[in-house]
Design a protein around this motif. Structure first.
Motif, PDB file in Angstrom:
ATOM      1  N   LYS A  56       0.837  -1.187   0.000  1.00  0.00           N
ATOM      2  CA  LYS A  56       0.000   0.000   0.000  1.00  0.00           C
ATOM      3  C   LYS A  56       0.886   1.256   0.000  1.00  0.00           C
ATOM      4  N   PRO A  57       0.450   2.295  -0.673  1.00  0.00           N
ATOM      5  CA  PRO A  57       1.263   3.519  -0.703  1.00  0.00           C
ATOM      6  C   PRO A  57       1.312   4.195   0.663  1.00  0.00           C
ATOM      7  N   LEU A  58       2.410   4.868   0.901  1.00  0.00           N
ATOM      8  CA  LEU A  58       2.549   5.743   2.063  1.00  0.00           C
ATOM      9  C   LEU A  58       2.447   7.175   1.546  1.00  0.00           C
ATOM     10  N   TYR A  59       1.293   7.831   1.823  1.00  0.00           N
ATOM     11  CA  TYR A  59       1.092   9.192   1.342  1.00  0.00           C
ATOM     12  C   TYR A  59       1.692  10.169   2.325  1.00  0.00           C
ATOM     13  N   LEU A  60       2.352  11.186   1.785  1.00  0.00           N
ATOM     14  CA  LEU A  60       3.160  12.092   2.607  1.00  0.00           C
ATOM     15  C   LEU A  60       2.413  13.337   3.037  1.00  0.00           C
ATOM     16  N   ARG A  61       1.189  13.536   2.552  1.00  0.00           N
ATOM     17  CA  ARG A  61       0.407  14.696   2.957  1.00  0.00           C
ATOM     18  C   ARG A  61      -0.925  14.231   3.515  1.00  0.00           C
ATOM     19  N   GLY A  62      -1.943  15.122   3.597  1.00  0.00           N
ATOM     20  CA  GLY A  62      -3.231  14.786   4.174  1.00  0.00           C
ATOM     21  C   GLY A  62      -3.947  13.702   3.383  1.00  0.00           C
TER      22      GLY A  62
ATOM     23  N   ALA B 136       5.818   4.050  -2.546  1.00  0.00           N
ATOM     24  CA  ALA B 136       5.144   2.763  -2.703  1.00  0.00           C
ATOM     25  C   ALA B 136       6.048   1.798  -3.448  1.00  0.00           C
ATOM     26  N   TRP B 137       5.707   0.485  -3.313  1.00  0.00           N
ATOM     27  CA  TRP B 137       6.422  -0.548  -4.064  1.00  0.00           C
ATOM     28  C   TRP B 137       5.561  -0.983  -5.228  1.00  0.00           C
ATOM     29  N   TYR B 138       6.171  -1.084  -6.404  1.00  0.00           N
ATOM     30  CA  TYR B 138       5.443  -1.515  -7.586  1.00  0.00           C
ATOM     31  C   TYR B 138       6.163  -2.705  -8.202  1.00  0.00           C
ATOM     32  N   GLY B 139       5.409  -3.726  -8.483  1.00  0.00           N
ATOM     33  CA  GLY B 139       5.960  -4.947  -9.085  1.00  0.00           C
ATOM     34  C   GLY B 139       4.832  -5.809  -9.579  1.00  0.00           C
ATOM     35  N   SER B 140       4.791  -7.045  -9.095  1.00  0.00           N
ATOM     36  CA  SER B 140       3.764  -7.977  -9.537  1.00  0.00           C
ATOM     37  C   SER B 140       2.368  -7.533  -9.129  1.00  0.00           C
ATOM     38  N   ALA B 141       2.279  -6.724  -8.034  1.00  0.00           N
ATOM     39  CA  ALA B 141       0.967  -6.319  -7.537  1.00  0.00           C
ATOM     40  C   ALA B 141       0.433  -5.067  -8.208  1.00  0.00           C
ATOM     41  N   GLY B 142       1.208  -4.392  -8.987  1.00  0.00           N
ATOM     42  CA  GLY B 142       0.733  -3.169  -9.611  1.00  0.00           C
ATOM     43  C   GLY B 142       1.775  -2.562 -10.522  1.00  0.00           C
ATOM     44  N   THR B 143       1.369  -1.577 -11.309  1.00  0.00           N
ATOM     45  CA  THR B 143       2.276  -0.911 -12.248  1.00  0.00           C
ATOM     46  C   THR B 143       2.334   0.573 -11.940  1.00  0.00           C
ATOM     47  N   PHE B 144       3.448   1.192 -12.361  1.00  0.00           N
ATOM     48  CA  PHE B 144       3.629   2.641 -12.255  1.00  0.00           C
ATOM     49  C   PHE B 144       4.084   3.121 -13.617  1.00  0.00           C
ATOM     50  N   ALA B 145       3.289   4.023 -14.228  1.00  0.00           N
ATOM     51  CA  ALA B 145       3.564   4.498 -15.591  1.00  0.00           C
ATOM     52  C   ALA B 145       3.615   3.321 -16.551  1.00  0.00           C
TER      53      ALA B 145
ATOM     54  N   PRO C   5      10.886   0.152  -5.071  1.00  0.00           N
ATOM     55  CA  PRO C   5      10.208   1.324  -4.530  1.00  0.00           C
ATOM     56  C   PRO C   5      10.143   2.457  -5.556  1.00  0.00           C
ATOM     57  N   VAL C   6       9.070   3.216  -5.479  1.00  0.00           N
ATOM     58  CA  VAL C   6       8.881   4.406  -6.311  1.00  0.00           C
ATOM     59  C   VAL C   6       8.508   5.572  -5.391  1.00  0.00           C
ATOM     60  N   LEU C   7       9.330   6.639  -5.428  1.00  0.00           N
ATOM     61  CA  LEU C   7       9.028   7.876  -4.709  1.00  0.00           C
ATOM     62  C   LEU C   7       8.440   8.837  -5.736  1.00  0.00           C
ATOM     63  N   PHE C   8       7.203   9.286  -5.525  1.00  0.00           N
ATOM     64  CA  PHE C   8       6.536  10.078  -6.541  1.00  0.00           C
ATOM     65  C   PHE C   8       5.968  11.372  -5.963  1.00  0.00           C
ATOM     66  N   GLY C   9       5.884  12.397  -6.811  1.00  0.00           N
ATOM     67  CA  GLY C   9       5.291  13.693  -6.470  1.00  0.00           C
ATOM     68  C   GLY C   9       4.421  14.165  -7.621  1.00  0.00           C
ATOM     69  N   ASN C  10       3.594  15.185  -7.375  1.00  0.00           N
ATOM     70  CA  ASN C  10       2.659  15.658  -8.384  1.00  0.00           C
ATOM     71  C   ASN C  10       3.387  16.288  -9.571  1.00  0.00           C
TER      72      ASN C  10
END
Length: 623
Positions: A448-454, A463-472, A479-484
């Protein structure tokens, strides 16, 4: 020989008697006396400028001055009895002044007795001419217009705002005489000094003055407008009786002087003598606002501010209550203590009260009540209804436990989880919303993602992306560290510092200093690089972190937004596509003239080595 020169002062006039022998000089002196008195009068009691006519028009390359009269600064009359035209050419391109000056020519030559020749008249006229602006000739010239002349000699614009009209000069001490003349557009009279009146002044009315200054407005103009030097309103009194202080883009202020300055409202109405006032008391250094009322016991102040009222500083109620509704004394806030008792007790603190109860709440994410109470003295925490027990607690979310008790040091003493697990002074806490979540010496997010704001912002997280999900649309299997809009990796040792940053367009900066430049870490030294492409007119086509200014034909100064630590190395080349993409002469080149930590200069030229504006590219590399 006759002397026609006009002296600065003429103190004598001819005196005649019978049988007197008269020569031509006697008649000349007679003219000198009258010329001196006429010009002295016009020079000292009038101001130079246009008296009548002399309108300026243009058609193509021809500019025409209509007949008219002017007075120069020597008191001479400049008379133009017929229209005069002047033709401009390409040599006059740019701005030209159209001028008028006095001209006196001896005319009407005749032959007298014994073959003596001489002129019998002086023709006084005005000479129309034009020249470049800024002339300082002391010949009494009058400016008629400012012309804009195109490259082919056509007059494209005739400006008349610098025309000066003749007027009246008021005598006074040397250098302090004032003048009154018409404005350049003829719409108003202008006085170049202060005006002092010993009698009342009325404007817009012919009635007898009822005040020292009386102004009557008209339908399309307010009676009074005061502006600053830039033309912005300082004060405006309209026909509707509204007084506006200050323009829309500036601060308006009404200053009332005195130790106890007072602005009184409702003067003459049936009100209590000390009511309806705004007063500054110097001895208390305070501003007092007194509500209106017929007695000191019923004075009221109503504030209509549907958009809100802001107090910058403490608000003191002076042991009075603050009611929260109109005409309702059952909902409010007050202080109870001393002789003011609540249920026969001195609370010695604030008291928030309602008719049947009240609540403490928040508005972040929507209105939410944190605590309720009712007229029975019951308290509810987290519930959305009246409490049925003396103290009733309900979790406000499915993943939040209803109770936590901590000691003075902040250590948990008692907790109750969402699944009714109660833990007392334990070293471990387990929460089970949907999946198992453990907090021991590590945190497991279980994919599950760890959101850094409210909770409402899911654009920044880890968050971790692999067999359970994709990123882009990819599975990084890590691990993927992402921002808006991007993000960064940084350190805090020695202050905040970014080691790597990225943006939403995929751009990555290594060791960025937030200066809009690219930095590359490598050996044997730490290198900074700026690159760019510049059009021949100096406009930047590609690149950031620099500006360009032209120093001449083919000369360009490239200024770094942030200076290098040392003098950088400059690499530059010229782009010359040529016809059919065959390129230009290989001698078309660009050379570096000089370079410093702050800037460098390049020179571009053609195939013959002559300076020419050319499109070029560059790379600046330094530390």
């Amino acid at each position: 020989m006759a002397d026609y020169n006009q002296p600065d002062y003429v103190t004598q006039r001819p005196r005649y008697f019978n049988n007197q022998y008269l020569s031509e000089q006697d008649f000349i002196d007679e003219q000198k006396y009258h010329i001196d008195r006429q010009r002295r009068h016009d020079r000292l009691l009038h101001v130079s400028g246009i008296a009548w006519g002399l309108e300026v028009t243009s058609s193509g390359a021809v500019v025409t001055v209509a007949p008219g009269t002017a007075i120069d600064d020597q008191g001479r009359h400049l008379l133009l009895d017929t229209a005069q035209a002047r033709t401009l050419t390409s040599e006059h391109q740019g701005t030209r002044w159209l001028l008028l000056r006095y001209q006196e020519v001896a005319t009407n030559e005749v032959v007298g007795d014994q073959g003596v020749r001489g002129y019998t008249r002086f023709t006084e006229t005005a000479l129309v001419f034009h020249e470049a602006p800024g002339g300082t000739a002391d010949d009494g010239r009058i400016l008629l217009a400012e012309l804009t002349v195109a490259a082919d000699g056509r007059v494209t614009n005739v400006k008349l705002d610098k025309r000066r009209f003749s007027g009246v000069r008021l005598g006074g001490p040397s250098g302090k005489a004032f003048s009154l003349r018409s404005s350049s557009d003829g719409a108003r009279a202008m006085l170049d000094g202060a005006l002092a009146l010993s009698e009342p002044l009325t404007i817009g009315t012919t009635n007898a003055a009822r005040a020292q200054l009386e102004i009557k407005g008209v339908a399309d103009r307010p009676p009074l407008r005061v502006s600053d030097a830039t033309g912005k309103d300082l004060l405006l009194l309209g026909n509707d009786g509204i007084l506006t202080v200050g323009a829309a883009d500036r601060v308006g202020r009404v200053a009332v002087g005195g130790r106890a300055a007072t602005l009184e409202l409702g003067v003459g109405t049936d009100k209590q003598v000390d009511a309806g006032k705004i007063t500054y008391q110097q001895w208390t250094d305070s501003l007092e606002i007194v509500g209106a009322g017929k007695t000191s016991d019923d004075r009221k102040l109503s504030v209509f501010a549907e958009g809100g009222t802001t107090f910058k500083g403490p608000v003191r109620l002076s042991n009075k209550l603050l009611y929260l509704r109109d005409s309702d004394t059952n909902q409010g806030l007050g202080w109870y203590g001393g002789n003011k008792l609540l249920q026969d007790r001195g609370v010695d603190g604030p008291f928030l009260f309602g008719w049947t109860g009240g609540a403490l709440g928040t508005t972040s994410g929507g209105e939410r009540a944190a605590l309720f109470w009712n007229e029975q003295g019951r308290i509810g925490i987290g519930i959305a209804r009246a409490p049925v027990a003396q103290v009733e607690i309900q979790a406000t979310a499915s993943n939040v436990g209803p109770l936590k008790v901590m000691n003075f040091a902040g250590n948990e003493m008692l907790t109750m989880s969402v699944d009714s697990i109660i833990k007392i002074a334990g070293a471990e806490l387990q929460l089970r919303p949907t999946n198992h979540t453990s907090f021991f010496s590590l945190v497991a997010l279980n994919d599950k993602p760890l959101y850094l704001r409210g909770p409402a912002d899911k654009n920044h997280g880890l968050a971790w992306y692999g067999s359970a999900g994709t990123f882009a649309n990819q599975k990084p299997d890590g691990p993927v560290l992402f921002g808006n809009l991007g993000g960064a990796l940084g350190t805090l040792n020695g202050g905040e510092r970014i080691a790597l940053s990225w943006q939403s367009d995929g751009a990555v900066k290594i060791d960025s200093r937030n200066q809009g430049d690219a930095f590359v870490s490598g050996f044997p030294e730490r290198v900074r690089m700026i690159r760019g492409s510049v059009h021949g007119d100096g406009a930047i086509n590609v690149g950031t972190g620099f500006t360009v200014s032209k120093a001449g034909t083919g000369l360009y100064d490239v200024n770094f937004t942030h200076a290098f630590g040392g003098v950088p190395t400059i690499i530059a080349t010229q782009q010359y596509t040529g016809s059919n993409n065959q390129g230009g002469d290989t001698r078309d080149n660009v050379v570096v003239v000089f370079n410093t930590k702050e800037k460098f200069r390049v020179k571009t030229g053609d195939g013959d080595g002559k300076p020419d504006n050319r499109y070029f590219h560059f790379i600046a590399i330094g530390t």
